[in-house]
Design an enzyme around this catalytic site. Sequence first.
Site, PDB file in Angstrom:
ATOM      1  N   GLU A  45      58.980  34.930  58.243  1.00 15.52           N
ATOM      2  CA  GLU A  45      60.000  35.460  59.073  1.00 15.52           C
ATOM      3  C   GLU A  45      60.707  34.797  60.144  1.00 15.52           C
ATOM      4  O   GLU A  45      59.753  34.083  60.699  1.00 15.52           O
ATOM      5  CB  GLU A  45      59.124  36.661  59.814  1.00 15.52           C
ATOM      6  N   ARG A 270      43.560  34.666  56.658  1.00 12.61           N
ATOM      7  CA  ARG A 270      44.030  33.635  57.385  1.00 12.61           C
ATOM      8  C   ARG A 270      43.306  32.434  57.718  1.00 12.61           C
ATOM      9  O   ARG A 270      42.220  32.518  57.957  1.00 12.61           O
ATOM     10  CB  ARG A 270      44.473  34.292  58.588  1.00 12.61           C
ATOM     11  N   LYS A 280      52.634  32.794  66.327  1.00 10.24           N
ATOM     12  CA  LYS A 280      54.011  32.300  66.837  1.00 10.24           C
ATOM     13  C   LYS A 280      54.298  32.642  68.206  1.00 10.24           C
ATOM     14  O   LYS A 280      54.994  32.031  69.123  1.00 10.24           O
ATOM     15  CB  LYS A 280      54.812  32.880  65.800  1.00 10.24           C
TER      16      LYS A 280
HETATM   17  P1  ATP Z   1      51.960  34.472  62.908  1.00 11.50           P
HETATM   18  O1  ATP Z   1      50.972  35.371  63.140  1.00 11.50           O
HETATM   19  O2  ATP Z   1      51.569  33.087  63.506  1.00 11.50           O
HETATM   20  O3  ATP Z   1      53.308  34.854  63.948  1.00 11.50           O
HETATM   21  P2  ATP Z   1      53.063  35.764  60.764  1.00 11.50           P
HETATM   22  O4  ATP Z   1      52.358  36.096  59.660  1.00 11.50           O
HETATM   23  O5  ATP Z   1      53.591  36.737  61.751  1.00 11.50           O
HETATM   24  O6  ATP Z   1      52.428  34.406  61.501  1.00 11.50           O
HETATM   25  P3  ATP Z   1      55.367  35.415  58.738  1.00 11.50           P
HETATM   26  O7  ATP Z   1      56.505  34.334  59.082  1.00 11.50           O
HETATM   27  O8  ATP Z   1      55.052  36.760  58.543  1.00 11.50           O
HETATM   28  O9  ATP Z   1      54.356  34.754  60.015  1.00 11.50           O
HETATM   29  O10 ATP Z   1      54.386  34.507  57.546  1.00 11.50           O
HETATM   30  C1  ATP Z   1      54.733  34.227  56.571  1.00 11.50           C
HETATM   31  C2  ATP Z   1      53.650  33.891  55.523  1.00 11.50           C
HETATM   32  O11 ATP Z   1      52.658  32.907  56.043  1.00 11.50           O
HETATM   33  C3  ATP Z   1      53.056  35.238  55.281  1.00 11.50           C
HETATM   34  O12 ATP Z   1      52.661  35.695  54.129  1.00 11.50           O
HETATM   35  C4  ATP Z   1      51.753  35.242  56.050  1.00 11.50           C
HETATM   36  O13 ATP Z   1      50.690  35.782  55.685  1.00 11.50           O
HETATM   37  C5  ATP Z   1      51.228  33.654  55.869  1.00 11.50           C
HETATM   38  N1  ATP Z   1      50.705  33.203  57.083  1.00 11.50           N
HETATM   39  C6  ATP Z   1      50.831  33.334  58.350  1.00 11.50           C
HETATM   40  N2  ATP Z   1      50.002  32.877  59.353  1.00 11.50           N
HETATM   41  C7  ATP Z   1      48.577  32.367  58.442  1.00 11.50           C
HETATM   42  C8  ATP Z   1      47.629  31.890  58.572  1.00 11.50           C
HETATM   43  N3  ATP Z   1      47.168  31.730  59.867  1.00 11.50           N
HETATM   44  N4  ATP Z   1      46.930  31.490  57.648  1.00 11.50           N
HETATM   45  C9  ATP Z   1      47.276  31.972  56.210  1.00 11.50           C
HETATM   46  N5  ATP Z   1      48.708  32.191  56.133  1.00 11.50           N
HETATM   47  C10 ATP Z   1      49.467  32.761  57.123  1.00 11.50           C
HETATM   48 MG    MG Z   2      54.526  38.349  60.142  1.00 13.94          MG
END
Ligand code: ATP
Ligand code: MG
Length: 569
Positions: A45, A270, A280
């Site tokens: 995102e 994760r 984030k």
């Molecule tokens: P955050 O919680 O840090 O804001 P998010 O999951 O909201 O992260 P996205 O932009 O939706 O961030 O993530 C893009 C991809 O990266 C998704 O498929 C998500 O599952 C993966 N991802 C995000 N954080 C991690 C992590 N700590 N370890 C592994 N994969 C991750």
């Molecule tokens: Mg997300």
Amino acid sequence: MTAEENKNATNGEENKPLNFIHTIVEDDIRTQKFGGRVHTRFPPEPNGYLHIGHAKSICLNFGTAAKYNGMCNLRFDDTNPTKEETEYVDSIKEDVHWLGFDWEGREFYASDYFDALYEFAVKLIKKSKAYVCDLTQEEMGTYRGTVTQPGKDSPFRTRSVEENLQLFEQMRNGAFHDGARVLRAKIDMGHNNMLMRDPILYRILHTDHHRTGDKWCIYPMYDFAHGQSDSIEGITHSICTLEFEVHRPLYEWFIKELEIYAPQQIEFSRLNLTYTVMSKRKLLSLVKEGIVNGWDDPRMPTICGLRRRGYTPESIRNFAEKIGIARRDQLIDVSLLEFCVREDLNKRSIRVMGVFNPLKVTITNYPEGQEELLEALNNPEDESMGTRKVPFGRELYIEQEDFMEEPPKKFFRLAPGAEVRLRYAYFMKCNEVVKDSNGKVIELKCTIDPASKGGNSPDGRKVKGTIHWVSAKHAIQAQARLYDRLFIKEDPEDAGEECDFKVNLNPESLIEQVCYIEPYLKDIKPMEKLQFERVGYFCVDNDSVPGKLVFNRTVTLKDSWAKISGKNE
Ligand code: ATP
Ligand code: MG
């Protein structure tokens, strides 16, 4: 090539067991579940910069496609116009490329599918599987029930298909203000899985979108966009993190009711790192409150922060490989990441000398005005990296900590009467200690053994210590930024009563100081990497210019990972 041959081609060099996702993918190839295709995507995102957790997902998605001769899309899940920006899109593309992956032109956006998603919503309404609901947010909360109690049907659940179609169109045309109405799926208000209790599909938001401008004033929820976007793109394996496991029944319900192609969702855990916050939202607050100097501050766990700190793409990919893929919660010691960069930089960086806390040395038997150039190896472990010349003269700087007036037993460096080797130069003996009026040591008077040139023993006598140095006359001054971990607690969220992770910030996460370095480095360019012998790995900062060099410390030489992993063996 058959799938079996692909596997052998990409798997040949390593005989590691497959991770569980690759086992599934190989089964699917064997049974021709998707006609033998492998098509993944990385779906960020664009509401922030990518971090090391994302790197794990990038390596997994792009790596799986490469391993099985498949494809991997880059898709921005941009369904929330209030938080998303082009700046983030650009940085994400830069970071994925920098890590060494390419989406081969398949750059997609959930917002590309807003028309299709709208039609999907209309289809659900026509099947009487979606309705427009006028409950306020608060009322909706009460109607939803709890984990232990079923919810109640909304009074608007029984609206006719015609009325729903008309209201939904009016929502689209801007007839209502933000929050006045939503479109909801009609599933089951008594469902055990709260996400199945008539979830919201569309909400009204009179906000411009970074790509569609003011075309829409209703936007699909992430849950209504994510699975269908995968379906539209023909994704075979929708790899996502564990928290989406509970969303899977909902995504499958949409796919079934819409009668569209079904990808296979697979969840993995994760990455979490000790001494690191990863969300984030929290990273954004560190940036907004000026606690760090932007998203690419070298203390941030963002990809651009790690890049500026001196991490290489190889070290991050290698880290992702080492931590593996599993379904258990994963808390990784940050020293493993530091180990990976050290291991990589050890191979690729030149080793040079720089003095960080200078103590002046005068070599009394070296003629005034004389100087010479001594030959030094650029990397003693790899002679192919060549040699360079280091100037030597009567006045030198050494590190304060390499001298002790009253040394303990095993101190093999310099002390009154003791002899050490000056790296690549001479054996040197300390004869006299000069102090200021406060008793602080400010200078050493020493002599060298001219017969030991190059640092070689002239007569078989041994010295135990080898120290680094620079010629005071030739050294250039540079700025050193000594970075350390941003948090002092292994779990930064563990903030006691205050409930604010910022109480755990490390006040010494950045120490700025001057250092004195070999003139060989005078033209070194931003992003170049090197080791200051005995001090640490450094990289030249983006702010660096000739005449005003700036070095970021990537890591110290001390390998705490080897200690930890050794202990566990
Ligand atoms: P955050 O919680 O840090 O804001 P998010 O999951 O909201 O992260 P996205 O932009 O939706 O961030 O993530 C893009 C991809 O990266 C998704 O498929 C998500 O599952 C993966 N991802 C995000 N954080 C991690 C992590 N700590 N370890 C592994 N994969 C991750
Ligand atoms: Mg997300």
